[in-house]
Motif scaffolding. Structure first.
Motif, short mmCIF file in Angstrom:
data_model
loop_
_atom_site.label_atom_id
_atom_site.label_comp_id
_atom_site.label_asym_id
_atom_site.label_seq_id
_atom_site.Cartn_x
_atom_site.Cartn_y
_atom_site.Cartn_z
N PRO A 1 -9.65 59.99 30.99
CA PRO A 1 -10.34 60.34 29.74
C PRO A 1 -9.80 61.67 29.20
O PRO A 1 -9.74 62.68 29.92
N LEU A 2 -9.41 61.68 27.96
CA LEU A 2 -8.80 62.85 27.35
C LEU A 2 -9.57 63.30 26.11
O LEU A 2 -10.16 62.49 25.40
N TRP A 3 -9.56 64.60 25.87
CA TRP A 3 -9.97 65.23 24.61
C TRP A 3 -11.36 64.81 24.12
O TRP A 3 -11.53 64.38 22.98
N PRO A 4 -12.39 64.96 24.93
CA PRO A 4 -13.73 64.63 24.44
C PRO A 4 -14.14 65.56 23.30
O PRO A 4 -13.81 66.75 23.30
N TYR B 1 -22.91 61.78 19.31
CA TYR B 1 -21.74 61.01 19.69
C TYR B 1 -20.85 61.85 20.61
O TYR B 1 -20.60 63.03 20.35
N VAL B 2 -20.38 61.24 21.68
CA VAL B 2 -19.29 61.79 22.48
C VAL B 2 -18.13 60.81 22.37
O VAL B 2 -18.27 59.63 22.73
N ASN C 1 -4.83 71.07 21.77
CA ASN C 1 -5.05 72.46 21.41
C ASN C 1 -6.52 72.80 21.19
O ASN C 1 -6.91 73.97 21.27
N MET C 2 -7.34 71.80 20.93
CA MET C 2 -8.75 72.02 20.61
C MET C 2 -9.67 71.83 21.81
O MET C 2 -10.89 71.80 21.66
N THR C 3 -9.10 71.75 23.01
CA THR C 3 -9.92 71.43 24.18
C THR C 3 -10.89 72.53 24.59
O THR C 3 -11.78 72.29 25.41
N HIS C 4 -10.74 73.73 24.04
CA HIS C 4 -11.72 74.79 24.33
C HIS C 4 -12.84 74.83 23.29
O HIS C 4 -13.72 75.69 23.38
N ILE C 5 -12.80 73.92 22.33
CA ILE C 5 -13.81 73.88 21.27
C ILE C 5 -14.51 72.53 21.23
O ILE C 5 -15.74 72.44 21.30
N HIS C 6 -13.74 71.45 21.13
CA HIS C 6 -14.30 70.12 20.89
C HIS C 6 -15.37 69.67 21.88
O HIS C 6 -16.37 69.08 21.48
N PRO C 7 -15.20 69.87 23.20
CA PRO C 7 -16.19 69.30 24.12
C PRO C 7 -17.51 70.04 24.15
O PRO C 7 -18.47 69.53 24.73
#
Length: 431
Positions: free
Chosen positions: A30-33, A45-46, A189-195
């Motif tokens: 699973p990538l980029w939640p 939504y996730v 690049n957004m993995t510190h924000i999106h999840p």
């Protein structure tokens, strides 16, 4: 105009792209939640992505203690092009406001993601000075020249949600052979924000399709509509609205579904009829008492002093399509991007300044915040109009909307490089 270090060369993006190519070798990890609001305050939504092959029974496990998951929700899988990967959307239910939840995505067979967490903000009732609504708003952010903005967004405290007003990744600005790679790089690049915080989006022109040669599966905003899941009743992300505390937020498509739009070949429905009905309901007396602020956002500006053809040629069609509605229903602010710079207007109507005061303004204020950073660089051709209050094009930047009460709305725009304040505005209205 001298280039600044924020507008770095495109080589940086290519390096980022190359570093993500290796992810395609993963099996079904699973990538980029990323998370988004729904129309229900107790549901979220996730969404996440898998490469290689589909995932059976896509799920999210969650609970109020790290490493202990008392709930599980199962979702659905979609794909716009199987070789590119699979999009999984899971509706999280039965969550309580004001509580932090820990979660992981995946399943027992294919594996689970690492643990993430997010706080269910209290989205009903009224904000206060101690607990205002805080929404960073920005547009036109790709994988090039966006590093300062992405880093700065992570420093903002008590964010209710992020609002990206179109032009996401700029995957179409490269050859179509790199289309999926650039999309994946942007999510990486957004993995510190999106999840961790809801991330709301709307369509820009760069989401319409891939670069040349145009990939048939990418047409009609297909990748945008699959990779994100917004609270729309129409089954796509082109337009939608939601209530958050004392604000009614409306996202529209400035790309499709009105006379004179650029992508007239792509039809999603009666957007203008929907917008009229939505604004009429939001402006009704009881609704306006509960939520006195109405904010509409779209990608292209309703007014702009930037003189390039691709900006100016679309102003009049958009004004003809929506300006009367914004005025009739007393919309407070129209947020947009498209122009790779910052501009704030005075209250404006029919191309004239209604007032130079923001105290009980009698027309909409247009804020262009399209400077988050992209491969194309900044806008530079200006002819300031009399309704233009502030223009800034020197560095990348982002804005923050803060609403502490029914009578005060604040806006600040910051330089992404050093996080210095560039501009601010306060709109006040009578109780």
């Amino acid at each position: 105009m001298a280039a600044t270090k924020a507008w770095v060369v495109a080589v940086v993006a290519i390096c980022v792209v190359c570093s993500v190519v290796g992810l395609t070798a993963a099996a079904v990890a699973p990538l980029w939640p990323h998370i988004a609001y729904t129309q229900n305050v107790n549901q979220y939504y996730v969404s996440y992505f898998t490469l290689g092959r589909s995932m059976g029974n896509p799920s999210v496990q969650y609970g109020t203690k790290s490493g202990s998951y008392s709930h599980q929700s199962n979702g659905t899988t979609r794909s716009y092009h199987a070789p590119a990967g699979y999009c999984h959307d899971v509706l999280i239910t039965d969550v309580s406001q004001g509580v932090r939840y820990y979660y992981r995505a995946g399943n027992d067979v294919d594996g689970w993601s690492e643990e993430y967490h997010f706080l269910i903000k209290i989205s009903t009732g009224k904000p206060t000075a101690a607990d205002p609504v805080v929404v960073p708003i920005f547009g036109d952010m790709g994988i090039t020249n966006s590093q300062y903005t992405i880093a700065s967004l992570q420093t903002i405290k008590n964010v209710d949600f992020f609002y990206h007003v179109g032009d996401i990744s700029y995957a179409d600005d490269r050859h179509s052979d790199l289309y999926e790679t650039v999309w994946n790089a942007w999510f990486h690049n957004m993995t510190h924000i999106h999840p961790y915080t809801p991330y709301m989006v709307l369509p820009g022109n760069h989401e319409a399709h891939s670069g040349s040669e145009i990939l048939p599966y990418s047409e009609k905003f297909n990748v945008f509509n699959f990779r994100f899941k917004m609270p729309s009743a129409s089954g796509n992300n082109m337009w939608y609205s939601f209530n958050y505390k004392n604000i009614h937020f409306v996202s529209i498509s400035t790309e499709t579904d009105y006379p004179g739009c650029e992508f007239h070949q792509y039809n999603f429905g009666n957007q203008l009829g929907w917008l009229e009905a939505d604004l009429a309901a939001a402006a009704a007396a009881d609704a306006r008492k509960e939520r006195p602020w109405i904010i509409v956002s779209g990608h292209r500006p309703l007014y702009s002093s930037e003189q390039e053809r691709f900006v100016q040629e679309m102003l009049l069609p958009l004004q003809k399509a929506i300006e009367e509605m914004l005025h009739k229903y007393k919309v407070d602010v129209f947020f947009c991007g498209h122009v790779h710079a910052y501009e704030r207007t005075y209250p404006v109507y029919h191309n004239k300044t209604v007032s130079r005061s923001y105290d009980n303004p009698q027309a909409v204020v247009v804020v262009t915040t399209g400077a988050a950073g992209d491969i194309e660089g900044p806008a530079t051709v200006w002819r300031p109009s009399e309704w233009s209050a502030k223009i800034y094009d020197q560095t990348t930047g982002y804005g923050v909307l803060t609403v502490p009460s029914d009578t005060t709305l604040q806006w600040q725009f910051y330089n992404s490089e050093d996080r210095s304040l560039i501009d601010s505005m306060t709109i006040t209205k009578s109780a």
